[in-house]
Write a protein that holds these residues in place. Structure first.
Motif, PDB file in Angstrom:
ATOM      1  N   THR A  43       0.876  -1.161   0.000  1.00 58.48           N
ATOM      2  CA  THR A  43       0.000   0.000   0.000  1.00 58.48           C
ATOM      3  C   THR A  43       0.915   1.214   0.000  1.00 58.48           C
ATOM      4  O   THR A  43       2.133   1.069  -0.089  1.00 58.48           O
ATOM      5  N   ASP A  44       0.354   2.415   0.082  1.00 60.59           N
ATOM      6  CA  ASP A  44       1.234   3.583   0.152  1.00 60.59           C
ATOM      7  C   ASP A  44       0.693   4.588   1.162  1.00 60.59           C
ATOM      8  O   ASP A  44      -0.430   4.471   1.668  1.00 60.59           O
ATOM      9  N   SER A  45       1.539   5.564   1.465  1.00 61.40           N
ATOM     10  CA  SER A  45       1.203   6.534   2.516  1.00 61.40           C
ATOM     11  C   SER A  45      -0.016   7.367   2.136  1.00 61.40           C
ATOM     12  O   SER A  45      -0.790   7.774   3.020  1.00 61.40           O
ATOM     13  N   LEU A  46      -0.235   7.609   0.847  1.00 63.37           N
ATOM     14  CA  LEU A  46      -1.410   8.369   0.425  1.00 63.37           C
ATOM     15  C   LEU A  46      -2.694   7.616   0.751  1.00 63.37           C
ATOM     16  O   LEU A  46      -3.673   8.197   1.248  1.00 63.37           O
ATOM     17  N   THR A  47      -2.680   6.307   0.485  1.00 63.96           N
ATOM     18  CA  THR A  47      -3.861   5.482   0.759  1.00 63.96           C
ATOM     19  C   THR A  47      -4.124   5.411   2.261  1.00 63.96           C
ATOM     20  O   THR A  47      -5.270   5.513   2.712  1.00 63.96           O
ATOM     21  N   VAL A  48      -3.056   5.212   3.035  1.00 63.88           N
ATOM     22  CA  VAL A  48      -3.195   5.164   4.500  1.00 63.88           C
ATOM     23  C   VAL A  48      -3.783   6.473   5.010  1.00 63.88           C
ATOM     24  O   VAL A  48      -4.708   6.483   5.846  1.00 63.88           O
ATOM     25  N   ALA A  49      -3.283   7.599   4.507  1.00 64.32           N
ATOM     26  CA  ALA A  49      -3.786   8.903   4.952  1.00 64.32           C
ATOM     27  C   ALA A  49      -5.269   9.067   4.616  1.00 64.32           C
ATOM     28  O   ALA A  49      -6.058   9.543   5.446  1.00 64.32           O
ATOM     29  N   GLU A  50      -5.661   8.636   3.416  1.00 63.40           N
ATOM     30  CA  GLU A  50      -7.052   8.791   2.999  1.00 63.40           C
ATOM     31  C   GLU A  50      -7.984   7.908   3.817  1.00 63.40           C
ATOM     32  O   GLU A  50      -9.038   8.365   4.291  1.00 63.40           O
ATOM     33  N   VAL A  51      -7.589   6.640   4.006  1.00 58.69           N
ATOM     34  CA  VAL A  51      -8.466   5.701   4.711  1.00 58.69           C
ATOM     35  C   VAL A  51      -8.594   6.068   6.181  1.00 58.69           C
ATOM     36  O   VAL A  51      -9.692   6.048   6.758  1.00 58.69           O
ATOM     37  N   PHE A  52      -7.482   6.418   6.816  1.00 63.51           N
ATOM     38  CA  PHE A  52      -7.514   6.736   8.241  1.00 63.51           C
ATOM     39  C   PHE A  52      -7.862   8.196   8.503  1.00 63.51           C
ATOM     40  O   PHE A  52      -7.851   8.647   9.644  1.00 63.51           O
TER      41      PHE A  52
END
Length: 261
Positions: free
Chosen positions: A14-23
């Motif tokens: 996964t990537d940091s952008l996805t983590v930021a969006e989901v969380f």
């Protein structure tokens, strides 16, 4: 939102952008959390783990500006998300874990050898892919062998100077003889100089250490590359002497012979 988990270098990440969006966190906060974990790993002497699981990368926003991000393996994601402990965050973590599992299973299915596939059509498709990959590996190996031999010419200092002058594509040499590159390559093959492997012409072993060619690999994109063989000045002279012994002269010398007669 795109996929929670995707394949990168044949590995689920996964990537940091996805983590930021989901969380529902700012991206700079997630970057800070990631880099805190990287620092802790380095302090614990786990640099190798850090290198294998956290990959710094970039992305381009809608305005065309480039920014930093990180690609995260499942282990890296687990470390970073440990600090996210709310009930809602726990739901998100479970979604990621399930998606990593699904992607691993999909990857395993994709990498299954052809003889293990029951469906005859899919088995045939996979067999073709395997043969293409096998042929590519064989070509890469032969190209590498030629490159190694090209670096070990049995040559004098004068010969080495010749090698470092401009490299010449076969199409330019062929033009001197009024031939196409295809015809010239075929003629050199008939004379026992080279053979075709995949899409590239390679010298037979007895010519590879003479300093006649230099083979380089040109990157097409992140996943594809193509080898190219060009001739040195010494190689050009070799072709000239070889063809002359066969009664084949460059156009300029044919013209001169015609004037003399």
């Amino acid at each position: 939102m795109g996929k929670l988990v995707f394949l990168h270098n044949n590995q689920p990440v996964t990537d940091s952008l996805t983590v930021a969006e989901v969380f529902e966190k700012r991206h700079d906060i997630v970057l800070r959390d990631i880099e805190n974990q990287i620092t802790k790993l380095q302090e614990a002497g786990e640099q190798e783990f850090s290198l294998h699981n956290f990959e710094e990368s970039t992305y381009t926003n809608e305005r065309g500006r480039e920014y930093r991000k990180y690609n995260l393996t499942e282990d890296a994601f687990t470390l970073v998300s440990m600090a996210y402990t709310t009930p809602e965050a726990m739901k998100f973590k479970v979604r990621f874990i399930r998606e990593f599992k699904r992607m691993r299973e999909q990857l395993a299915e994709m990498n299954k050898p052809s003889y293990m596939i029951d469906d005859p059509i899919e088995r045939a498709k996979k067999w073709i892919e395997e043969q293409q990959e096998k042929k590519k590996l064989q070509t890469d190996k032969l190209v590498l062998t030629q490159q190694v031999n090209e670096l070990q010419p049995k040559a004098s200092y004068y010969d080495l100077i010749l090698q470092n002058k401009n490299l010449i594509p076969i199409s330019v040499i062929a033009k001197d003889y009024g031939m196409s590159a295809k015809t010239m390559n075929k003629k050199l093959h008939e004379l026992g100089v080279q053979y075709k492997q995949g899409d590239i012409w390679l010298l037979y072993a007895k010519y590879q250490d003479k300093g006649y060619t230099q083979t380089t690999t040109h990157a097409i994109d992140a996943d594809k590359s193509k080898p190219h063989t060009k001739w040195t000045q010494k190689g050009r002279k070799f072709i000239y002497d070889l063809l002359k012994s066969e009664g084949i002269l460059p156009i300029i010398e044919r013209d001169q012979e015609g004037e003399a007669s």
